[in-house]
Design a protein around this motif. Structure first.
Motif, PDB file in Angstrom:
ATOM      1  N   TRP A   1      54.641  48.352  48.671  1.00  0.00           N
ATOM      2  CA  TRP A   1      53.176  48.319  48.526  1.00  0.00           C
ATOM      3  C   TRP A   1      52.544  47.951  49.868  1.00  0.00           C
ATOM      4  O   TRP A   1      53.028  47.086  50.572  1.00  0.00           O
ATOM      5  N   LYS A   2      51.432  48.619  50.164  1.00  0.00           N
ATOM      6  CA  LYS A   2      50.739  48.332  51.434  1.00  0.00           C
ATOM      7  C   LYS A   2      49.416  47.667  51.118  1.00  0.00           C
ATOM      8  O   LYS A   2      48.501  48.284  50.587  1.00  0.00           O
ATOM      9  N   GLY A   3      49.318  46.403  51.466  1.00  0.00           N
ATOM     10  CA  GLY A   3      48.045  45.700  51.285  1.00  0.00           C
ATOM     11  C   GLY A   3      47.713  45.429  49.833  1.00  0.00           C
ATOM     12  O   GLY A   3      46.559  45.195  49.495  1.00  0.00           O
ATOM     13  N   ILE A   4      48.728  45.458  48.975  1.00  0.00           N
ATOM     14  CA  ILE A   4      48.476  45.252  47.537  1.00  0.00           C
ATOM     15  C   ILE A   4      49.384  44.132  47.047  1.00  0.00           C
ATOM     16  O   ILE A   4      50.592  44.156  47.274  1.00  0.00           O
ATOM     17  N   GLN A   5      48.748  43.167  46.370  1.00  0.00           N
ATOM     18  CA  GLN A   5      49.571  42.085  45.803  1.00  0.00           C
ATOM     19  C   GLN A   5      50.232  42.597  44.536  1.00  0.00           C
ATOM     20  O   GLN A   5      49.657  43.406  43.822  1.00  0.00           O
ATOM     21  N   VAL A   6      51.395  42.098  44.239  1.00  0.00           N
ATOM     22  CA  VAL A   6      52.049  42.426  42.972  1.00  0.00           C
ATOM     23  C   VAL A   6      52.017  41.167  42.108  1.00  0.00           C
ATOM     24  O   VAL A   6      52.467  40.106  42.528  1.00  0.00           O
ATOM     25  N   LYS A   7      51.401  41.304  40.939  1.00  0.00           N
ATOM     26  CA  LYS A   7      51.327  40.149  40.031  1.00  0.00           C
ATOM     27  C   LYS A   7      52.197  40.458  38.812  1.00  0.00           C
ATOM     28  O   LYS A   7      51.909  41.403  38.064  1.00  0.00           O
ATOM     29  N   THR A   8      53.215  39.651  38.627  1.00  0.00           N
ATOM     30  CA  THR A   8      54.065  39.844  37.446  1.00  0.00           C
ATOM     31  C   THR A   8      53.463  39.049  36.290  1.00  0.00           C
ATOM     32  O   THR A   8      53.195  37.852  36.430  1.00  0.00           O
TER      33      THR A   8
ATOM     34  N   ALA B   1      45.106  36.983  32.869  1.00  0.00           N
ATOM     35  CA  ALA B   1      46.490  36.748  33.321  1.00  0.00           C
ATOM     36  C   ALA B   1      46.592  36.815  34.848  1.00  0.00           C
ATOM     37  O   ALA B   1      47.332  36.060  35.468  1.00  0.00           O
ATOM     38  N   VAL B   2      45.817  37.726  35.460  1.00  0.00           N
ATOM     39  CA  VAL B   2      45.945  37.926  36.911  1.00  0.00           C
ATOM     40  C   VAL B   2      45.080  36.941  37.693  1.00  0.00           C
ATOM     41  O   VAL B   2      45.510  36.383  38.699  1.00  0.00           O
ATOM     42  N   HIS B   3      43.843  36.729  37.199  1.00  0.00           N
ATOM     43  CA  HIS B   3      42.896  35.916  37.982  1.00  0.00           C
ATOM     44  C   HIS B   3      42.536  34.597  37.317  1.00  0.00           C
ATOM     45  O   HIS B   3      41.791  33.812  37.902  1.00  0.00           O
ATOM     46  N   GLY B   4      43.008  34.372  36.092  1.00  0.00           N
ATOM     47  CA  GLY B   4      42.668  33.131  35.409  1.00  0.00           C
ATOM     48  C   GLY B   4      41.218  33.061  34.981  1.00  0.00           C
ATOM     49  O   GLY B   4      40.698  31.991  34.693  1.00  0.00           O
ATOM     50  N   VAL B   5      40.551  34.204  34.929  1.00  0.00           N
ATOM     51  CA  VAL B   5      39.135  34.238  34.538  1.00  0.00           C
ATOM     52  C   VAL B   5      39.045  34.766  33.111  1.00  0.00           C
ATOM     53  O   VAL B   5      39.543  35.841  32.814  1.00  0.00           O
ATOM     54  N   ARG B   6      38.389  33.981  32.248  1.00  0.00           N
ATOM     55  CA  ARG B   6      38.229  34.433  30.854  1.00  0.00           C
ATOM     56  C   ARG B   6      36.814  34.964  30.706  1.00  0.00           C
ATOM     57  O   ARG B   6      35.841  34.210  30.780  1.00  0.00           O
ATOM     58  N   LEU B   7      36.692  36.246  30.486  1.00  0.00           N
ATOM     59  CA  LEU B   7      35.365  36.856  30.332  1.00  0.00           C
ATOM     60  C   LEU B   7      34.906  36.746  28.879  1.00  0.00           C
ATOM     61  O   LEU B   7      35.733  36.722  27.970  1.00  0.00           O
TER      62      LEU B   7
ATOM     63  N   SER C   1      31.308  40.965  27.220  1.00  0.00           N
ATOM     64  CA  SER C   1      30.990  41.294  28.616  1.00  0.00           C
ATOM     65  C   SER C   1      31.721  42.561  29.040  1.00  0.00           C
ATOM     66  O   SER C   1      32.711  42.958  28.419  1.00  0.00           O
ATOM     67  N   ILE C   2      31.221  43.200  30.093  1.00  0.00           N
ATOM     68  CA  ILE C   2      31.861  44.410  30.621  1.00  0.00           C
ATOM     69  C   ILE C   2      32.527  44.028  31.937  1.00  0.00           C
ATOM     70  O   ILE C   2      31.845  43.618  32.885  1.00  0.00           O
ATOM     71  N   PRO C   3      33.855  44.141  32.026  1.00  0.00           N
ATOM     72  CA  PRO C   3      34.559  43.671  33.221  1.00  0.00           C
ATOM     73  C   PRO C   3      34.011  44.230  34.528  1.00  0.00           C
ATOM     74  O   PRO C   3      33.859  43.492  35.499  1.00  0.00           O
ATOM     75  N   ALA C   4      33.683  45.517  34.570  1.00  0.00           N
ATOM     76  CA  ALA C   4      33.195  46.105  35.820  1.00  0.00           C
ATOM     77  C   ALA C   4      31.893  45.432  36.253  1.00  0.00           C
ATOM     78  O   ALA C   4      31.661  45.193  37.437  1.00  0.00           O
ATOM     79  N   GLU C   5      31.052  45.102  35.288  1.00  0.00           N
ATOM     80  CA  GLU C   5      29.789  44.438  35.622  1.00  0.00           C
ATOM     81  C   GLU C   5      30.019  43.014  36.102  1.00  0.00           C
ATOM     82  O   GLU C   5      29.173  42.428  36.776  1.00  0.00           O
ATOM     83  N   ALA C   6      31.174  42.448  35.732  1.00  0.00           N
ATOM     84  CA  ALA C   6      31.503  41.092  36.178  1.00  0.00           C
ATOM     85  C   ALA C   6      32.294  41.112  37.482  1.00  0.00           C
ATOM     86  O   ALA C   6      32.759  40.072  37.946  1.00  0.00           O
ATOM     87  N   GLY C   7      32.485  42.298  38.062  1.00  0.00           N
ATOM     88  CA  GLY C   7      33.162  42.402  39.351  1.00  0.00           C
ATOM     89  C   GLY C   7      34.647  42.709  39.270  1.00  0.00           C
ATOM     90  O   GLY C   7      35.351  42.618  40.270  1.00  0.00           O
ATOM     91  N   PHE C   8      35.127  43.080  38.077  1.00  0.00           N
ATOM     92  CA  PHE C   8      36.557  43.377  37.937  1.00  0.00           C
ATOM     93  C   PHE C   8      36.738  44.859  37.574  1.00  0.00           C
ATOM     94  O   PHE C   8      36.271  45.296  36.528  1.00  0.00           O
ATOM     95  N   LEU C   9      37.411  45.582  38.440  1.00  0.00           N
ATOM     96  CA  LEU C   9      37.699  46.984  38.154  1.00  0.00           C
ATOM     97  C   LEU C   9      39.171  47.088  37.784  1.00  0.00           C
ATOM     98  O   LEU C   9      40.047  46.843  38.608  1.00  0.00           O
ATOM     99  N   VAL C  10      39.423  47.406  36.515  1.00  0.00           N
ATOM    100  CA  VAL C  10      40.805  47.550  36.033  1.00  0.00           C
ATOM    101  C   VAL C  10      41.045  49.026  35.778  1.00  0.00           C
ATOM    102  O   VAL C  10      40.359  49.645  34.975  1.00  0.00           O
ATOM    103  N   LEU C  11      42.007  49.577  36.500  1.00  0.00           N
ATOM    104  CA  LEU C  11      42.328  50.994  36.332  1.00  0.00           C
ATOM    105  C   LEU C  11      43.802  51.151  35.999  1.00  0.00           C
ATOM    106  O   LEU C  11      44.662  50.539  36.627  1.00  0.00           O
ATOM    107  N   ASN C  12      44.079  52.002  35.045  1.00  0.00           N
ATOM    108  CA  ASN C  12      45.455  52.288  34.649  1.00  0.00           C
ATOM    109  C   ASN C  12      46.187  53.014  35.790  1.00  0.00           C
ATOM    110  O   ASN C  12      45.567  53.756  36.564  1.00  0.00           O
TER     111      ASN C  12
END
Lengths: 604, 139
Positions: A382-389, A405-411, A415-426
């Motif tokens: 991976w280049k410039g990407i963290q791997v979170k198990t 699980a990744v950021h410890g933030v409970r939305l 709420s809509i994750p993208a509007e909260a600043g989190f972009l989760v893409l498969n």
């Protein structure tokens, strides 16, 4: 709308548990049988009477035959609690137990009081009213003697403590204190009797609350009474606690874990005409605006199953007022049936990495992480990407669960994750981004998992959208019978003759039909709620939904009251993960009920 | 009259005439038990309205193909008409739920159809059905 269901279920059922209880209780009866062989006939008479009453009661409630093994359990418990009584009193106790302790409340799972103890109460009241009725006309037999004959019963009973551990152990503590105060501690038969009540009666999930605090305190107090009738007090306190939500625990969540299930390495099958050749020259620089334009024009959609337009999701993130933005690549594949993302990571790694770089160029991301349950992924370049198990639990791949699980933030739930600043893409979405940007052509195909659960083999298939499912199954395994389709093994429907591959489809399976008995008898085990990631009281919600379904349409006031009660338990939070259906010991497809509730309340 | 056994429905496909849409549990359990043994089942019910988890055909003309074997879950009074229609479609074997009525047996014999009476669950079902099948000598 046809409801989805998990294709595989847990093997245990209420019938298995009841059968185990019957055997263990017979072990408790051994000393009595040995001391007085004729007592076997008495137990048989009690069992027959209990079964007949239960079968008739169930026929009246459910209009069909259902399992009546719980009546046998009641008969055995009452047999042991009444070893000093005449057969007529015991049969009277059976009638009281089954009628007043169970069927007057609606049958198995609906009774707030333990039927066997209600039967004992009935006998006690009869003796108080009519002392001349008499007890045993032959010398009574001690039901809990200090005997090696009870060793199997003791050992086999201990696992049942797990059903209601806090209540059971508190009962033992309370009874011990009471025995100590009354100088009975030295008496082994007392200890055996207490253990019997703790493991065989106090652990009844129907009548004792699963709440640790209420169950523990109530059982401790009632145990001090050192009388089996104290269990009725425990039942009443449990019932009140559940209804009033007094002293309730915080809901606990135990995620499901699944073992690896396919044999050998998956085969790759390409059913598209274009194949998987590179879509174009990916070394040419592309500006952010062109990237976003090509994602939108080529209709890239979320490949995780929701099929949400990716361009809209990205735009929501770009428009978000959140002070920091984070990109999470969802490579978890938490559904136990899916393997195509893992295959893509191994065979299309460079293309995916390029896709990630296109997305990364669209915003100033504070972090970019790939989330996976597979530790081997950390070895990839991976280049410039963290791997979170993340833990290999289900459904950790759900968007908000993954963010936590990744950021410890409970939305918040709504709420809509993208509007909260989190972009989760498969992961596959990022591959589609790569194809759309480099090739500048609409997405017309996808990768999915095709499995044959009869042979435990899996195939990763690259299929065109709109291809007939039966043809995909035949191409993969040479057969197209018993075909199921869905987002994963935990959410399938039966494939029809004309079902085709579409944006939401991740999984095709050739499998046995799962055995959903749809028993009307809920044992109150609480596994549905325990495994619910949304923390919902599934048992309560589905019971209310059934009650609403039975209420006539013209009873508007009653329907409105029930609807308000349902609203308070937030059915709209259901993730449709199927964990409740998988866990249900009554073999019920609970997620179908939840789907109906969720849709009804979203509309309202 | 033929003896019902696993070999009787070995062809890999089966027409299920009389699949119940209302009181569904019995029909569903038979459909699933037979399907789980790799036999493709085509359920037929003239009242099918398309609102069902599995595809139920309204009549024989809707079927993509007509299997050689059929299973009838019908009232005895409805069987002769069904047998006549199935005979015209080239059905070779018919299994009737329960006891094979004499008039149906005669009708099948006239049409050259091999007929048997029995419950598919004795052969394809699990649990107590296996025991039932063992007692009946069909397993």
């Amino acid at each position: 709308m046809i409801a989805a269901f998990p294709l595989v279920r847990q093997k245990w059922t209420n019938e298995h548990l009841m059968a185990a209880l019957v055997v263990v209780l017979l072990c408790w009866c051994l000393p009595v049988f040995v001391a007085q062989p004729a007592s076997i006939l008495i137990l048989l008479a009690m069992v027959v009477l209990a079964s007949v009453i239960d079968i008739v009661g169930n026929l009246l409630h459910y209009k069909k035959l259902v399992c009546s093994v719980s009546a046998v359990v009641t008969a055995e418990v009452l047999f042991l609690l009444t070893s000093h009584m005449s057969v007529y009193l015991r049969l009277f106790g059976i009638v009281v137990a089954l009628l007043l302790g169970k069927h007057v409340w609606g049958g198995t799972g609906k009774n707030p009081l333990n039927p066997a103890v209600v039967g004992l109460l009935g006998i006690t009241l009869l003796l108080v009213a009519f002392p001349s009725v008499g007890l045993w006309d032959a010398p009574p037999v001690a039901a809990f003697p200090m005997s090696w004959l009870l060793l199997p019963a003791v050992l086999l009973s201990l696992p049942f403590l797990l059903m209601r551990p806090y209540a059971a152990i508190s009962w033992i503590v309370g009874a011990t204190v009471s025995a100590g105060l009354s100088a009975q501690l030295g008496m082994g038969s007392w200890a055996l009797f207490t253990l019997f009540l703790a493991t065989m009666v106090v652990t009844d999930p129907v009548t004792v609350t699963k709440n640790r605090i209420t169950g523990g305190i109530s059982a401790l107090v009632m145990g001090l009474l050192a009388n089996p009738l104290g269990i009725l007090g425990l039942n009443i306190l449990s019932f009140l606690s559940e209804r009033t939500k007094l002293l309730m625990d915080r809901p606990s969540f135990k995620p499901l874990r699944f073992a690896k299930q396919y044999e050998g390495e998956p085969v790759f099958l390409d059913l598209t005409e274009g194949g998987t050749d590179s879509p174009g020259d990916d070394t040419l620089p592309v500006s952010s605006s062109v990237i976003l334009q090509r994602i939108a024009e080529n209709q890239v959609f979320g490949m995780g199953g929701a099929a949400f337009p990716t361009a809209r999701k990205i735009q929501s993130l770009l428009d978000s007022p959140a002070p920091s933005k984070h990109l999470i690549i969802n490579a978890v594949e938490c559904d136990p049936g899916l393997i195509h993302d893992k295959w893509l990571m191994q065979h299309r790694f460079d293309d995916i990495q390029k896709g990630i770089s296109y997305i990364a160029s669209l915003a100033a991301f504070e972090s970019i992480a790939v989330a996976t349950k597979n530790p081997d992924v950390t070895a990839l370049p991976w280049k410039g990407i963290q791997v979170k198990t993340v833990p290999a639990i289900y459904p950790i791949g759900a968007e908000k669960a993954l963010i936590e699980a990744v950021h410890g933030v409970r939305l918040a739930v709504d709420s809509i994750p993208a509007e909260a600043g989190f972009l989760v893409l498969n992961l596959q979405t990022l591959f589609a981004v790569y194809e759309a940007v480099v090739g500048n052509k609409p997405i017309t195909s996808r990768f999915l998992t095709v499995v044959n659960l009869f042979t435990n083999r899996a195939v990763v298939a690259h299929v065109p959208l709109g291809m007939n499912i039966q043809k995909v199954a035949e191409a993969a395994f040479g057969t197209a019978s018993n075909v199921f389709v869905g987002g994963g093994q935990m959410q399938v429907c039966i494939a029809q003759e004309d079902t085709v591959t579409d944006e939401r489809l991740n999984y095709i399976a050739i499998s046995r039909f799962p055995d959903y008995k749809e028993s009307p008898q809920c044992s109150g085990c609480g596994l549905c709620s325990l495994h619910c990631p949304a923390g919902l009281d599934i048992k309560k919600l589905t019971a209310m939904a059934e009650a609403l379904h039975k209420l006539p349409e013209n009873k508007k006031a009653a329907r409105r009251r029930l609807e308000k009660r349902i609203e308070r338990d937030h059915p709209e939070r259901c993730l449709q993960c199927g964990a409740c259906s998988y866990s249900c010991l009554a073999g019920r497809n609970l997620s179908a009920n939840m789907q109906t509730l969720k849709m009804a309340y979203k509309q309202n | 009259m033929a003896k019902f056994s696993k070999k009787f429905l070995e062809d890999g496909e089966l027409l299920f005439v009389g699949y119940s849409l209302n009181n569904n549990a019995f029909s569903k359990s038979i459909y699933e038990a037979i399907s789980n043994h790799g036999i493709k089942v085509y359920p037929v019910n003239p009242k099918a309205d398309g609102n069902h988890p599995i595809k139920v055909y309204k009549d024989l003309t809707e079927l993509p193909k007509i299997p050689k074997n059929a299973y009838l879950l019908l009232k005895p009074s409805d069987m002769p008409k069904a047998v006549e229609d199935l005979g015209k479609k080239g059905i070779k074997k018919i299994l009737v739920q329960g006891k094979l009525p004499d008039d149906v047996a005669k009708q099948c014999s006239t049409l050259g159809i091999e007929a048997a009476g029995g419950c598919p669950m004795m052969v394809f079902g699990g649990g107590l059905h296996k025991f039932h099948g063992f007692l009946a000598g069909v397993r």
